[in-house]
Design a protein around this motif. Structure first.
Motif, short mmCIF file in Angstrom:
data_model
loop_
_atom_site.label_atom_id
_atom_site.label_comp_id
_atom_site.label_asym_id
_atom_site.label_seq_id
_atom_site.Cartn_x
_atom_site.Cartn_y
_atom_site.Cartn_z
N ALA A 460 0.54 -1.42 0.27
CA ALA A 460 0.05 0.14 0.36
C ALA A 460 0.94 1.62 -0.04
CB ALA A 460 -0.77 -0.06 1.04
N GLN A 461 0.17 2.36 0.21
CA GLN A 461 0.64 3.32 -0.45
C GLN A 461 -0.13 4.59 -0.02
OE1 GLN A 461 0.72 5.80 -3.26
NE2 GLN A 461 2.11 6.87 -3.47
N TRP A 462 0.78 5.15 1.11
CA TRP A 462 -0.44 6.57 2.30
C TRP A 462 -0.14 7.22 1.39
CZ3 TRP A 462 0.60 5.31 7.95
CH2 TRP A 462 0.28 4.24 8.41
N VAL A 463 -1.44 8.14 1.48
CA VAL A 463 -1.79 9.76 0.17
C VAL A 463 -2.66 10.36 2.12
CG1 VAL A 463 -2.39 11.21 -1.23
CG2 VAL A 463 -1.69 8.74 -1.79
N ILE A 464 -2.06 11.05 2.57
CA ILE A 464 -2.70 11.96 3.17
C ILE A 464 -2.33 13.79 3.19
CG2 ILE A 464 -2.55 12.49 5.89
CD1 ILE A 464 -0.36 9.64 6.46
N THR A 465 -3.43 13.59 2.96
CA THR A 465 -3.78 15.41 2.88
C THR A 465 -4.78 15.99 3.92
OG1 THR A 465 -6.47 14.84 1.98
CG2 THR A 465 -4.17 15.45 0.37
N GLY A 466 -3.95 17.88 4.06
CA GLY A 466 -4.85 18.05 5.74
C GLY A 466 -4.61 19.53 5.52
N LEU A 608 6.30 23.11 14.44
CA LEU A 608 6.88 23.42 13.05
C LEU A 608 5.36 23.10 12.22
CD1 LEU A 608 9.64 23.05 13.61
CD2 LEU A 608 9.89 21.40 11.84
N VAL A 609 4.63 22.06 12.07
CA VAL A 609 3.18 21.91 11.49
C VAL A 609 2.34 21.33 11.96
CG1 VAL A 609 3.60 20.64 10.37
CG2 VAL A 609 2.02 22.30 9.83
N GLN A 610 1.15 22.19 12.29
CA GLN A 610 -0.10 21.67 12.65
C GLN A 610 -1.76 21.60 11.79
OE1 GLN A 610 -1.34 23.52 16.31
NE2 GLN A 610 -2.87 22.23 16.58
N PHE A 611 -1.78 20.53 11.79
CA PHE A 611 -2.98 20.82 10.57
C PHE A 611 -4.02 19.41 11.00
CE2 PHE A 611 -1.53 16.52 8.81
CZ PHE A 611 -0.04 16.39 8.81
N ASP A 612 -5.17 19.82 10.38
CA ASP A 612 -6.27 18.68 10.36
C ASP A 612 -6.09 17.67 9.50
OD1 ASP A 612 -7.32 20.08 12.66
OD2 ASP A 612 -8.42 21.65 10.97
N VAL A 613 -6.61 16.61 9.51
CA VAL A 613 -6.05 15.57 8.15
C VAL A 613 -7.49 15.35 7.92
CG1 VAL A 613 -6.66 13.17 8.01
CG2 VAL A 613 -4.76 14.04 9.70
N THR A 614 -7.59 15.75 6.07
CA THR A 614 -9.02 16.44 5.63
C THR A 614 -8.91 14.87 4.38
OG1 THR A 614 -7.57 17.09 3.64
CG2 THR A 614 -8.96 18.71 5.01
N ASN A 615 -8.10 13.80 4.27
CA ASN A 615 -7.84 13.01 3.81
C ASN A 615 -7.01 11.96 3.55
OD1 ASN A 615 -9.55 11.41 2.22
ND2 ASN A 615 -8.30 11.39 0.30
N TRP A 616 -6.80 10.49 3.85
CA TRP A 616 -6.08 9.50 3.83
C TRP A 616 -6.31 8.58 3.45
CZ3 TRP A 616 -3.03 9.76 8.89
CH2 TRP A 616 -2.80 8.99 9.35
N GLU A 617 -5.68 8.28 2.62
CA GLU A 617 -6.01 7.20 2.06
C GLU A 617 -5.56 5.99 1.82
OE1 GLU A 617 -7.48 7.18 -2.45
OE2 GLU A 617 -6.80 10.25 -2.09
N ARG A 618 -5.80 5.10 1.22
CA ARG A 618 -4.75 3.70 1.25
C ARG A 618 -4.80 3.25 -0.56
NH1 ARG A 618 -6.54 -0.26 2.57
NH2 ARG A 618 -5.46 -1.71 1.12
N LYS A 619 -3.19 3.56 -1.15
CA LYS A 619 -3.60 3.12 -2.52
C LYS A 619 -3.04 2.24 -3.51
CE LYS A 619 -4.47 7.42 -4.24
NZ LYS A 619 -3.43 8.94 -5.33
N GLU A 620 -2.57 1.08 -3.96
CA GLU A 620 -2.77 0.30 -4.54
C GLU A 620 -0.98 0.76 -4.70
OE1 GLU A 620 -2.49 -2.62 -3.27
OE2 GLU A 620 -5.01 -2.40 -2.40
N SER A 621 0.03 -0.01 -4.21
CA SER A 621 1.49 0.18 -5.29
C SER A 621 1.10 0.71 -6.01
CB SER A 621 2.36 -0.47 -4.12
OG SER A 621 3.53 -0.15 -5.38
#
Lengths: 623, 366
Positions: A460-466, A608-621
Motif C-alpha cells: 500500500a501507499q499512503w496519501v494523506i492530505t490536510g 513546525l506544523v499543525q494540521f487537520d487531516v482532511t483525507n487519508w487514502e491507502r492506494k495500491e502500490s
C-alpha cells in the motif's frame, strides 16, 4: 504454627504495641484479676481492624524458594494473573525459574519476567491460575514517620509450611536515600521501618495499617550484631515500583534515569546545577550551570538529596516535567532522561553483582543424564536466605563474576517444568524475551485495530492530505522507497531513509515523513519483519500520566517510538530519533470520534506544523 | 496551624477524657489507634483536620519529637568509629544534650530536623554520666522540658528518635522507633573490657535502639515528654549481649541544669558511693583470704580463714565460693572488693556462699 495461634500471638503482641502513641496508660499493674479481663470496646475495634488488615494483606504475600536449595526470599502478588514483585537479589540465584508458596498452602511454579538491577526489583509471574489474590497499592508518598506498618514474608525461610511471618512496627523514616551498595544497587526515596526485617524478608511486601501495599522490602542495616534485624529495615517505595511496572513487564533488564547534570545543595538552600552535559536534553531545554531546580515530575526538590531521591525512582527514557529557576526566571519544561548506564555497562555490572552460585549439596554432582532424579529443595536441605547488607562500612568483598542465565551452575538448573520453559526465551539484554514478544503482539494487534486507511496490505501507499489553521494545503505520500510531501507551494522529497535521517537531524518539516512511513511499514510487516524492534514499557507522554505503552523499532538508522494510550489503545505520538544528541521529530496524533482528526510535528518545544487531516487514502502500490 | 500539632493537641484533650473513662471501666490499655480514631472522629467536622485515615499512625506526635532531636557530626570516620551521633534540644536557645564521646573531640556540627546546620560549642561535660551539653547560636527552637519527676516504669510505651546508622542524611528528620520500657535497673555493662563509669539506673528498652549513631537520641513517652537519653553501644558485662537502654532523664537533669547555668558540674549521686579505704570493709577487716587473683576474672573462692576474725566466727571455710554480697552478684574477686568498698566497716555484711552443693546465707558481724 496454626493460623489461629499465629493470629492470637499477633493480637497479644498487638495489645502491648497499640499503646504507644497518644495518651496511654498502663494500669494493669494494680488490676486484680477477679473476672476475665474486659477489653474496652474501642480497643477491640482497633484490634479487629488490625486483624482484618493482616487477613486482607496476607493472601498476596509470596514465599519464594529457589529450587535446589539455592536460597529464597519473599514476594508479593500484584495482579490476578500472577504477576508478582520481588528483589533482583532474590531471583538472581534462581535464574529463570523459582517455586512460590502462598498462604493458601499451595506451591506454584514461577518464571522470571523482568529485572531492574539498579532498583533491586524483579518481576516474576506465578503460573497456574488467573484468580490469584493480589495486593492493592497504597500511595507511599502519603506515608509518614510514625505510621503503623507490617511486613509479611519469609524471614530465615521459615515459611516451609508456607505460612508467612507477620512482623509489625512503625515507619521510622520516609524518603530515605541509601547510598549504592557495591556499584549497582541504589535505594532512592525508600521507606525505613522498625518492623523486624531479617534475611529472607527480601522482596516481600510492607503494608500500611489498612493492608495496602506500601513497598517492597529491600535491604537491612546489618552490622556487628550478626545478620539479624537491628531495628532498621528498608523498603523500595511502591510509587517507585509503579513507575517501573511497565518496564518490568517488557521482560527487559531495565535501567534508571539520570538528568545529565549534577546538582549540589546550595548553602543558602536549593538544589543548584553544578555541572551539566551539553549533549543532554536538559541542556537543550535551557537548564544551565547554577540554575536552581525547583521541581521534578511534580515533586518539589530543595536539596541535592531530594533531586537524587526523585531521579532514582524514575526509569531511563522517561520524559518528565522539570521546573527550574535561572537568573530570576522560572521555566517549566519537559526533559528526556538518559540512562545511568550504557547497556553493556549495565549487563557487566549486573553479572558482577550476582551472588556466587548456590552451594551444591555434598552429594557427588551428577551429569546431565541425571535428569530423571531432579534434586528439589526440601526442608532438610541447607537454605540460604539472601539479603544484601547496607554498608555503613562497605567492607564486603565484592562478589566475583559468575555466570548468569537460565541455566546457572548448580542444582537449580535442573528440571525446569515445561510450563516455565515454554514461557522463557533467552536473549541478551532481556530477563525473559518471551514477555517482550507477547507485548509486541499486543502492540501490533492494537495498532492494526485502529488503522486509519482500512486493512493492512503488502504494497500500500499512503496519501494523506490536510490543511493547517492558516489554510495551507498539505499532502504527504509514503510508500516503499518513495517519500514526498507538498506543503503550500513547497515540494519536498527524499529518495531514501538516509535523507530522512538528515531531515530529522536538521529539524526539517520533512520529519513528518519517516514517522508516517515507519507507522505504515510497521502496520504492513509487523514487528517481526520490521527489523530490530522491542516493547519498551510504559512512560508518561509529554510529562503527563497515565503512562503510555511504548514500542521501539529501528528504522534506517533512526529509532522510532510509538506511544499508545493504555486504556483506548490509540496511537498518540510517534517519535523519530536521528541523533541521540539532538531533538527527535515528534508526530502528535489527535483523535476525534474514533478517527484521526489532526497531526502536529514538533522538535523539542517548537511546533513546525499543525494540521487537520482532511483525507487519508491507502492506494495500491503504483507498480 | 501544623496539623500534627493539632492532632497532638486534640489527643491531649480527648486523652484526658479517655483517661477517666478508662479508670471507670477498669480497662487495661488506652491505645494510640483509639486516640487517633477518636481524634479524627472529633475533628471530622473541622475542615482543617488531616485527611489521613484513622488509626494509621502509631504516634501522631512523632513529628514533634523529631523536631527536637538533632544530628551531630564530629570526629571519627575511621573503621568502627562513626563520625556522627544524636542529641536533643533542651532549651529554646539551642542547648543540646548529647552523649559525651569521641565525636565531640572536635567542635561538632549540629543539624536540626529541618536541615539547618550550626557550628556548636561544647559548654560542659559530666564524665560520670557520659553527658555533654552543646550550644548552638539559635533561638525560638522547639525543645524538651527536662522535667523534675518522671515516673517512667516498665510497660510504658515509648518512642526513640535518633540518627542511628546516620540514615537521616541532609535535611531529613531523624529515625523514629517504637517499643516499651522493658525494665528499670542498674547498669552493669562494659565497653570493650572497660566497665562503664555510669552504674546507676537505666531504662531497658525492648526496641533495638542503641545502634551506631544513636547515642544521645531522645526517648519520649506517649505524650511526647522526654524520659531518657539513648546511651552509647554497650554490652552486658555478664552475658556479652548488646544492651538497649536509655539513661533516665532524672539522672541527667541536675547535670544538664548545672552545665547550662554555668555551675560546676557535679557527679550524679550514687546510691552506694565508694567509701574511704579506712571507713569501708575489705577482705582484711572480714578476715578473708581468697585464692590468688591471677585471672582476669578470678572466682571469689575462700582460700583460708584466719581464726578469730568475722569470717571464722561465721564458720566460713576454705573452698567456699562467695556468690552474693548484700544481694548483688559477685562475678569475680575484683567485684567483691569493689562491693566491700561500699559498705561501712561498722556494718554487718550479708553474703551468700556455695559450699559443695549447698547454697548458704552467711552474716559477717564486724
Amino acid at each position: 504454627m496454626s493460623l489461629k495461634s499465629c493470629l492470637s500471638r499477633i493480637v497479644f503482641s498487638g495489645l502491648s504495641l497499640l499503646s504507644v502513641g497518644g495518651l496511654s496508660l498502663v494500669c494493669c499493674r494494680s488490676v486484680v484479676a477477679a473476672d476475665p479481663i474486659q477489653l474496652d470496646p474501642m480497643l477491640q475495634l482497633a484490634e479487629q481492624a488490625r486483624v482484618a488488615a493482616i487477613d486482607r494483606a496476607r493472601p498476596s504475600a509470596v514465599s519464594v524458594f529457589v529450587p535446589g536449595g539455592g536460597g529464597g526470599g519473599s514476594g508479593v502478588l500484584i495482579s490476578p494473573d500472577g504477576y508478582a514483585l520481588t528483589n533482583f537479589h532474590v531471583t538472581s540465584p534462581a535464574g529463570s525459574f523459582m517455586r512460590c508458596g502462598l498462604s493458601d498452602g499451595r506451591v506454584y511454579d514461577a518464571v522470571l519476567v523482568g529485572l531492574d538491577p539498579v532498583g533491586d526489583l524483579a518481576m516474576i509471574r506465578l503460573l497456574g491460575r488467573d484468580d490469584f489474590p493480589f495486593a492493592t497499592f497504597a500511595d507511599s508518598l502519603r506515608a509518614r514517620p510514625g505510621d503503623w506498618c507490617m511486613v509479611i514474608g519469609n524471614p530465615f525461610l521459615l515459611a516451609t509450611n508456607l505460612q508467612p511471618t507477620v512482623t509489625w512496627g512503625i515507619l521510622s523514616g520516609v524518603g530515605r536515600y541509601q547510598y549504592p551498595s557495591g556499584t549497582l544497587l541504589e535505594y532512592a526515596d525508600c521507606l525505613q521501618t522498625d518492623a523486624s526485617i531479617n534475611p529472607g524478608n527480601s522482596g516481600g511486601p510492607i503494608y500500611n495499617a489498612d493492608g495496602e501495599l506500601l513497598g517492597i522490602v529491600g535491604r537491612c542495616s546489618f552490622e556487628k550484631r550478626g545478620r539479624v534485624n537491628v531495628g532498621v529495615g528498608y523498603a523500595i517505595s511502591i510509587n517507585q515500583a509503579k513507575n517501573f511496572l511497565g518496564y518490568l513487564r517488557s521482560g527487559r533488564i531495565v535501567d534508571h534515569a539520570t538528568l545529565g547534570a549534577t546538582v549540589a545543595t546550595d548553602p543558602d538552600g536549593g538544589a543548584v546545577v553544578s555541572n551539566i552535559l551539553e549533549s543532554s536534553d536538559a541542556y537543550r531545554r535551557g537548564l544551565r550551570y547554577n540554575a536552581e531546580i525547583l521541581e521534578i515530575d511534580g515533586r518539589p526538590v530543595t536539596t541535592a538529596n531530594d533531586v537524587q531521591n526523585v531521579l532514582g525512582t524514575l526509569p531511563s527514557g522517561w520524559r518528565v516535567d522539570v521546573m527550574f529557576r535561572d537568573r530570576g526566571k522560572t521555566t517549566r519544561v519537559q526533559i528526556r532522561l538518559n540512562s545511568v548506564h550504557g547497556q553493556d555497562e549495565l549487563l557487566a555490572k549486573m553479572s558482577s553483582a550476582l551472588p556466587p552460585p548456590p552451594p551444591v549439596p555434598d552429594e557427588p554432582e551428577e551429569d546431565s543424564e541425571g535428569d530423571e532424579s531432579p534434586k528439589e529443595g526440601g526442608p532438610g536441605e541447607p537454605l540460604q536466605p539472601d539479603q544484601p547488607e547496607t554498608p555503613p562500612h562497605p567492607d564486603k568483598s565484592p562478589h566475583g563474576p559468575s555466570p548468569h542465565g537460565p541455566s546457572p551452575h548448580g542444582p537449580a538448573a535442573q528440571a525446569i517444568p515445561k510450563v516455565v520453559a515454554d514461557m522463557f526465551v533467552e536473549r541478551r539484554g532481556y530477563a525473559n524475551y518471551f514477555f517482550n514478544l507477547r507485548q509486541q503482539d499486543r502492540f501490533i494487534d492494537s495498532l492494526r485495530g485502529q488503522f486509519p486507511g482500512g486493512a493492512a496490505d503488502e504494497t500500500a501507499q499512503w496519501v494523506i492530505t490536510g490543511k493547517t489553521a492558516e489554510g495551507t494545503e498539505l499532502e504527504v505520500r509514503v510508500a516503499d522507497d518513495q517519500y514526498a510531501m507538498v506543503i503550500g507551494e513547497t515540494s519536498l522529497q527524499a529518495s531514501g531513509r538516509g535523507e530522512l535521517f538528515e531531515a530529522v537531524d536538521s529539524d526539517s518539516i520533512l520529519g513528518i515523513v519517516p514517522a508516517l512511513d515507519a507507522w505504515r511499514t510497521m502496520l504492513e510487516r509487523g514487528p517481526k519483519q520490521f527489523g530490530e524492534s522491542y516493547y519498551q514499557g510504559t512512560m508518561p507522554l509529554g510529562g503527563q500520566r497515565p503512562l503510555r505503552d511504548c514500542m521501539v523499532a529501528l528504522y534506517g538508522g533512526m529509532e522510532v517510538r510509538w506511544l499508545m494510550h493504555p486504556d483506548t489503545g490509540l496511537l498518540e505520538c510517534i517519535e523519530v530519533v536521528a541523533d541521540r544528541d539532538s531533538d527527535p521529530a515528534e508526530l502528535w496524533i489527535r483523535h476525534q470520534d474514533g478517527k484521526i482528526a489532526g497531526m502536529e510535528l514538533r522538535y523539542g518545544i517548537d511546533t513546525l506544523v499543525q494540521f487537520d487531516v482532511t483525507n487519508w487514502e491507502r492506494k495500491e502500490s503504483a507498480e | 496551624m501544623n496539623p500534627f500539632r493539632r492532632i497532638q493537641l486534640l489527643s491531649h484533650q480527648c486523652g484526658n477524657a479517655m483517661q477517666t473513662a478508662t479508670f471507670q471501666l477498669g480497662c487495661v490499655l488506652v491505645t494510640a489507634g483509639l486516640l487517633t480514631q477518636s481524634v479524627v472522629a472529633q475533628s471530622s467536622t473541622d475542615q482543617s483536620s488531616s485527611k489521613r485515615p484513622p488509626g494509621r499512625s502509631a504516634a501522631p506526635g512523632a513529628h514533634d519529637i523529631q523536631q527536637r532531636v538533632v544530628k551531630i557530626y564530629g570526629a571519627g570516620g575511621m573503621q568502627g568509629l562513626e563520625p556522627y551521633q544524636s542529641g536533643f534540644l533542651v532549651s529554646p536557645e539551642g542547648h543540646v544534650a548529647t552523649a559525651w564521646s569521641y565525636v565531640l573531640d572536635v567542635e561538632p556540627i549540629v543539624v536540626l530536623d529541618d536541615g539547618r546546620r550550626f557550628e556548636s560549642k561544647i559548654i560542659g561535660i559530666e564524665p560520670s554520666l557520659e553527658l555533654a551539653v552543646l550550644k548552638i547560636d539559635a533561638s525560638d527552637l522547639p525543645y524538651f522540658e527536662v522535667a523534675k519527676q518522671l515516673d517512667a516504669q516498665w510497660g510504658d510505651p515509648v518512642l526513640a528518635v535518633s540518627n542511628l546508622f546516620g540514615i537521616a542524611t541532609g535535611n531529613e528528620p531523624a529515625s523514629v522507633m517504637q517499643g516499651m520500657i522493658a525494665g528499670v535497673t542498674n547498669l552493669d555493662a562494659r565497653r570493650g573490657t572497660f566497665r562503664t563509669p555510669y552504674r546507676g539506673k537505666v531504662l531497658i528498652l525492648d526496641l533495638i535502639a542503641n545502634n551506631p549513631g544513636a547515642a544521645g537520641g531522645a526517648v519520649a513517652d506517649s505524650q511526647g515528654r522526654l524520659v531518657g537519653m539513648l546511651g552509647k553501644e554497650l554490652r552486658d558485662s555478664g552475658t556479652g549481649v548488646w544492651l538497649n537502654y536509655a539513661l533516665p532523664i532524672d539522672a541527667l537533669r541536675v547535670a544538664i541544669g548545672d552545665i547550662i547555668a554555668g555551675r560546676a558540674t557535679t557527679a550524679a549521686k550514687e546510691e552506694n558511693p565508694l567509701l574511704k579505704r579506712d571507713q569501708s570493709h575489705n577482705l582484711t577487716t572480714l578476715g578473708l583470704v581468697l585464692v590468688p587473683d591471677v585471672l582476669e576474672s578470678t572466682p571469689a573462692y575462700v582460700d583460708a580463714v584466719p581464726p578469730g576474725r568475722p569470717a571464722a566466727r561465721a564458720d566460713l571455710r576454705p573452698d567456699d565460693l562467695i556468690l552474693l554480697v548484700e544481694g548483688q552478684r559477685v562475678a569475680d574477686q575484683k567485684m567483691l572488693t569493689d562491693l566491700l568498698r561500699r559498705i561501712d566497716r561498722r556494718d554487718a555484711v550479708s553474703i551468700t556462699i556455695q559450699r559443695e552443693s549447698e547454697i548458704l546465707p552467711i552474716r559477717l558481724e564486724p
